[in-house]
Design a protein around this motif. Structure first.
Motif, PDB file in Angstrom:
ATOM      1  N   ALA A  18       1.086  -0.857   0.261  1.00 14.65           N
ATOM      2  CA  ALA A  18       0.296  -0.297   0.518  1.00 14.65           C
ATOM      3  C   ALA A  18       0.708   1.713  -0.332  1.00 14.65           C
ATOM      4  CB  ALA A  18      -1.105  -0.300   0.846  1.00 14.65           C
ATOM      5  N   ALA A  38      -4.848   0.693   5.793  1.00 11.58           N
ATOM      6  CA  ALA A  38      -4.077  -0.573   4.695  1.00 11.58           C
ATOM      7  C   ALA A  38      -3.733  -1.719   5.184  1.00 11.58           C
ATOM      8  CB  ALA A  38      -2.212   0.254   4.175  1.00 11.58           C
ATOM      9  N   ALA A  43      -3.138  -5.649   3.176  1.00 12.82           N
ATOM     10  CA  ALA A  43      -1.484  -5.187   2.161  1.00 12.82           C
ATOM     11  C   ALA A  43      -0.654  -5.530   3.135  1.00 12.82           C
ATOM     12  CB  ALA A  43      -1.554  -3.483   2.607  1.00 12.82           C
TER      13      ALA A  43
END
Length: 346
Positions: A18, A38, A43
C-alpha cells in the motif's frame, strides 16, 4: 528466483504494498489512519516517499518547472512536492505504527540525505521510483545499505534497467524485485504492456511485479496471471476528499477487494499444467454420460437400440460401447434404470 525482500515475500502469495504517497493531505493523523486502513485491508506492507520540495527541485517560476498536461497540469513542481511530501518528522511514528500492527513499513528515498535518514529508522527495504532509474549515484547509495531494493522500471529502456540492476548488484544489494510500471497518473489499461513482466523475469532472473496506477484491480489481476508476485497500489481514505494522488488511488474497501482478487488470481495460475479430473472435479466424474437400460428387458432378450441410451449419471459402460452391446443377449432380467455392465450381457 524467490527472494524475501526482508521477509515481505512468501511462497504461494502475492505481496501487496500500500503506497501512502501524498494521500495524507497534510494531516499526520490522516497518515496514521492510512497505515491502519492499509493493514485492515490486507496489505502486506506500507510504503512512504521520503523527500522535501527542496531535495526534489528548486523553487522557480521558469517554464520548465511547470507541469504541462495530466493530473497536475499547470502546477509548479515545487508547489506539488510541498503539498505531496510526507514530513520527515512523521516518519518515526508511521514506522512505529506499522510495526505495532506487524506490517513492514519502508520508503522511496529521492536523495542521499533521505537514505541516511531512513537508515536511522532501520528501514528494511528501499523502493526506487521509476523516474530515478537513471540516477545511478542514488541507486549505488541505496545498494551500499545492503538492504533489498524494489525498482519500478516505468519509462526505462532495457539498457537503462540493466544499468540500474548492475549498479544494485555490484554495489552489494542482496535482493532485487523489478516492477513493471506506466509512469502516468492515472494510467490507462491499454498502455500497461504487461507482457513486460515475464520479459523482466527472463532477462534479470529476479522477482517481478507491478506498480499500478490504473483504476480498479483488473490490471493487477492480469499482471499476476503473467507472473507478478509483487503489486504496489496507492491507497486513500476517500477519493472525494481530493489530494494530489486521489484520482488513481483505491479506497480501503476497494483495496481489500484488490488483495482478494490478486490472491485468487495467484491461486488460479499456480502449479503445473494438469489434465483430467482434479480436486473438486473428482466427485463430478459420476455425472458423465454412460449406458443405461431404459426399458425393462427379459432374461435372454436381445437388446435393441430402444432398450439402451447414453444418459447421466456415469455408472454404466462408456457411451462409445453402444455398438458393442446392441444385439447382445441379456444374461438375466434387467429393470429400467439399471446401469449397463458387461456381466448383464451373455
Amino acid at each position: 528466483m524467490t527472494i524475501s525482500l526482508g521477509g515481505m515475500l512468501r511462497p504461494d502469495h502475492v505481496t501487496v504494498i500500500a503506497e501512502l504517497s501524498g494521500n495524507h493531505n497534510g494531516s499526520r493523523e490522516r497518515a496514521i489512519e492510512l497505515v491502519r486502513a492499509a493493514h485492515a485491508a490486507g496489505a502486506d506492507a506500507v510504503k512512504l516517499q521520503t523527500y522535501t520540495a527542496d531535495t526534489m527541485t528548486i523553487d522557480s517560476d521558469a517554464p520548465w518547472f511547470r507541469i504541462e498536461g495530466g493530473t497536475w497540469a499547470g502546477r509548479r513542481l515545487y508547489d506539488l512536492y510541498q503539498e505531496a511530501s510526507t514530513p520527515w518528522a512523521w516518519h518515526p511514528e508511521l514506522f512505529a505504527e506499522a510495526r505495532r500492527l506487524g506490517m513492514p513499513c519502508f520508503s522511496t528515498p529521492f536523495d542521499d540525505s533521505a537514505v541516511a535518514f531512513l537508515e536511522g529508522l532501520d528501514c528494511p527495504c528501499y523502493k526506487i521510483a521509476s523516474f530515478e532509474v537513471c540516477d545511478l549515484p542514488l541507486i549505488r547509495r541505496i545498494a551500499a545499505t545492503g538492504k533489498p531494493a524494489i525498482l519500478s522500471t516505468g519509462m526505462a529502456t532495457l539498457a537503462e534497467i540493466d544499468a540500474a540492476v548492475r549498479a544494485l548488484r555490484d554495489g552489494g544489494c542482496p535482493e532485487i524485485a523489478l516492477l513493471a510500471c506506466v509512469s502516468a497518473y492515472p494510467a490507462r489499461a491499454e498502455d500497461m504492456r504487461l507482457r513486460r513482466i515475464p520479459a523482466l523475469a527472463d532477462a534479470f532472473h529476479c522477482t517481478v511485479g507491478l506498480s499500478d496506477h490504473s483504476p480498479g484491480s483488473t490490471v493487477a489481476v492480469a499482471a499476476v496471471a503473467l507472473g507478478a508476485r509483487v503489486v504496489e497500489k496507492h491507497i486513500c481514505l476517500r477519493r472525494a476528499d481530493g489530494g494530489p494522488d486521489a484520482s488513481f488511488s483505491l479506497e480501503p474497501e476497494e483495496f481489500a477487494a484488490l488483495v482478494r482478487d490478486v490472491q485468487a488470481a495467484r491461486a488460479a495460475v499456480d502449479g503445473e499444467p494438469v489434465f483430467g479430473a482434479v480436486g473438486a472435479e473428482l466427485e463430478n466424474l459420476r455425472f458423465r454420460r454412460s449406458l443405461f437400460v431404459v426399458r425393462d428387458v427379459r432374461a435372454g432378450q436381445r437388446l435393441a437400440a430402444e432398450d439402451v441410451r447414453a444418459i447421466r449419471p456415469g455408472h454404466g459402460l462408456p457411451p462409445d460401447d453402444i455398438g458393442k452391446v446392441i444385439g447382445r443377449l441379456a444374461s438375466r432380467a434387467i429393470a429400467r434404470g439399471t446401469p449397463l455392465t458387461w456381466d448383464l450381457l451373455a
